[in-house]
Design an enzyme around this catalytic site. Structure first.
Site, PDB file in Angstrom:
ATOM      1  N   GLU A 199      12.931 -48.429  -1.771  1.00  0.00           N
ATOM      2  CA  GLU A 199      13.850 -48.937  -2.789  1.00  0.00           C
ATOM      3  C   GLU A 199      14.272 -47.745  -3.640  1.00  0.00           C
ATOM      4  O   GLU A 199      13.526 -47.299  -4.516  1.00  0.00           O
ATOM      5  CB  GLU A 199      13.172 -50.026  -3.627  1.00  0.00           C
ATOM      6  CG  GLU A 199      12.818 -51.274  -2.834  1.00  0.00           C
ATOM      7  CD  GLU A 199      14.031 -51.972  -2.243  1.00  0.00           C
ATOM      8  OE1 GLU A 199      15.165 -51.762  -2.752  1.00  0.00           O
ATOM      9  OE2 GLU A 199      13.875 -52.713  -1.265  1.00  0.00           O
TER      10      GLU A 199
ATOM     11  N   CYS B 180      17.761 -48.702 -12.099  1.00  0.00           N
ATOM     12  CA  CYS B 180      18.306 -48.265 -10.813  1.00  0.00           C
ATOM     13  C   CYS B 180      19.636 -48.925 -10.485  1.00  0.00           C
ATOM     14  O   CYS B 180      20.444 -48.350  -9.754  1.00  0.00           O
ATOM     15  CB  CYS B 180      17.299 -48.512  -9.691  1.00  0.00           C
ATOM     16  SG  CYS B 180      16.832 -50.239  -9.476  1.00  0.00           S
TER      17      CYS B 180
END
Length: 469
Positions: free
Chosen positions: A212, A246
């Site tokens: 991720e 993010c």
């Protein structure tokens, strides 16, 4: 923890898993315990996270980390039984009367490496997926946020047996050792450059990895959409955790004629969200001095190469060393570092392009982003954008919140990551989808065994004809 101790812990976990893989009851009990731990210790977790950042509001940690974890546990608990059931499928006609099905089985002992920006959420969210799938797990919070890492270690290790779930903390050497362990699956959240090293370290063991990562997530604004509403939603997502998210908008693309209107709307939104921002206890700090200095160097580089920087805060001086106010950066170009690095801070570059087609062409020339945001109400244009772009996820007319949809996968593509988690997709990531065929005593497939007599040759010829489209 030394490498030898880590190796012994993994051996211990694998042996315990082999002896007794967690059944439904043990998984449910573990998830309930995890939820109770979070709830009973939320104040110490909130305080530790705030200490790591220098300042992080209680409300922000509740909304962005603690509430989502409770909700994910609730969702997994309610659906786990159905996820674990055998799923029968239609069998191939030439293999009748066999039955065919698949079922999800746990992989074994998995490793999870969390990220500092949301230490609690990004460590425990994949953990709860791993627990729901029936695995044992070793977790490693990020050493960049040491206070919250140590609280997590204390809470996990005092409530779970080490052969089932254990937390380890340490420096970058431990991170290197951790990623090279022969886990049955390795899950990493962090920057793309580190993700490459994690994948390389896992390769000798053929350990499957979920990465991720991050990248530069753009927002594209069509000139027919409300600039005021778009600015409010973009700035809300951008300023959560002071931009250290993010999926925060990394840059925005809009027609030049909207610059002043967007500047005004973004300024109004930022000041409404965080009045007297430098003295506002609901506005987060930058994680450490190195990261703060990195952000300042990005601004300086952009300024030296012709960018103009607009300050959105109502005041610009403070005694706090790690508080950075939100800024828009205009007149940017690809020579600037700010258009190559993931920003991870309260800085928003503005690119001017006159059409959606031009914006999409620009985005498609770059590494595939973790998230893509588009502001428009025209269904035809929205569908066209979805068809002609590829990203980890998309939100139309908002930012960030697609990751809170339990029944949607979350994950990147290309440079922004590989694999998915959240909800069923997280359960699936930490499972083996195993195929099972159950044949009867008398089966048509027995006729396909050698020796191939003339009758069998004719049968094979008939099968070939029937199988054609």
């Amino acid at each position: 923890m030394t490498r030898t101790e880590l190796e012994q812990l993994l051996i211990q976990q694998k042996a315990a898993f082999k002896a007794s893989p967690p059944d439904l009851g043990k998984r449910l009990k573990a998830l309930k315990k995890l939820s109770d731990i979070i709830d009973e210790n939320k104040e110490s977790l909130i305080e530790a996270i705030s200490r790591d950042f220098g300042l992080r509001s209680r409300e922000e940690t509740l909304v962005l980390e603690i509430f989502p974890l409770h909700d994910q546990i609730r969702h997994a608990t309610r659906n786990m039984r159905s996820w674990m059931k055998k799923q029968y499928v239609t069998g191939s006609w030439f293999l009748l009367p066999s039955k065919a099905y698949y079922q999800y089985q746990p992989l074994g002992s998995v490793g999870i490496m969390g990220a500092w920006n949301y230490q609690l959420l990004l460590t425990l969210s994949p953990l709860l997926d791993a627990i729901a799938a029936g695995n044992h797990a070793i977790i490693k919070p990020s050493e960049i946020a040491p206070a919250s890492a140590e609280v997590l270690k204390e809470l996990i290790n005092s409530n779970f047996q080490p052969e089932y779930i254990h937390c380890v903390t340490g420096n970058t050497q431990l991170a290197k050792d951790f990623s090279s362990m022969p886990f049955d699956h390795l899950f990493f959240t962090g920057p793309t450059n580190v993700g490459k090293m994690i994948m390389a370290a896992a390769a000798p063991n053929l350990t499957p990895v979920t990465l991720e990562l991050g990248g530069k997530s753009p927002a594209i604004l069509h000139d027919s959409y409300s600039v005021e509403l778009a600015a409010k939603r973009i700035m809300a997502g951008k300023l959560f955790n002071c931009g250290q998210t993010c999926v925060a908008t990394d840059y925005i693309i809009l027609p030049r004629k909207l610059n002043e209107e967007f500047k005004e709307a973004a300024t109004n939104s930022a000041r409404k969200f965080y009045p007297d921002i430098l003295n506002n206890k609901q506005y987060s700090g930058i994680i450490n001095e190195d990261h703060y200095n990195r952000l300042e160097s990005l601004l300086e580089d952009a300024r030296n190469k012709g960018a103009s920087i607009t300050e959105l805060a109502s005041n610009t001086s403070s005694d706090e060393k790690r508080i950075m106010t939100p800024k828009l950066v205009f007149d940017v170009n690809d020579e600037m570092e700010i258009m190559h690095e993931e920003i991870f801070g309260p800085i928003l570059p503005v690119l001017n392009m006159e059409t959606v087609e031009e914006a999409i062409e620009y985005v498609n020339e770059k590494p595939k982003p973790l998230a893509l945001y588009y502001f428009d109400t025209n269904k035809k244009r929205i569908d066209w954008l979805l068809k002609h772009t590829l990203s980890g996820g998309v939100t139309i007319n908002d930012t960030v919140y697609h990751l809170a949809q339990h029944n949607l996968p979350f994950g990147g593509v290309g440079a922004s990551g590989m694999g998915h988690y959240h909800g069923f997709d997280g359960f699936q990531t930490f499972s083996k989808k195993r195929a099972v065929m159950h044949q009867k005593r008398l089966a048509a497939s027995d006729l396909l065994h050698p020796p191939y007599t003339n009758l069998k040759k004719k049968l094979i010829q008939v099968l070939g004809t029937l199988s054609k489209v």
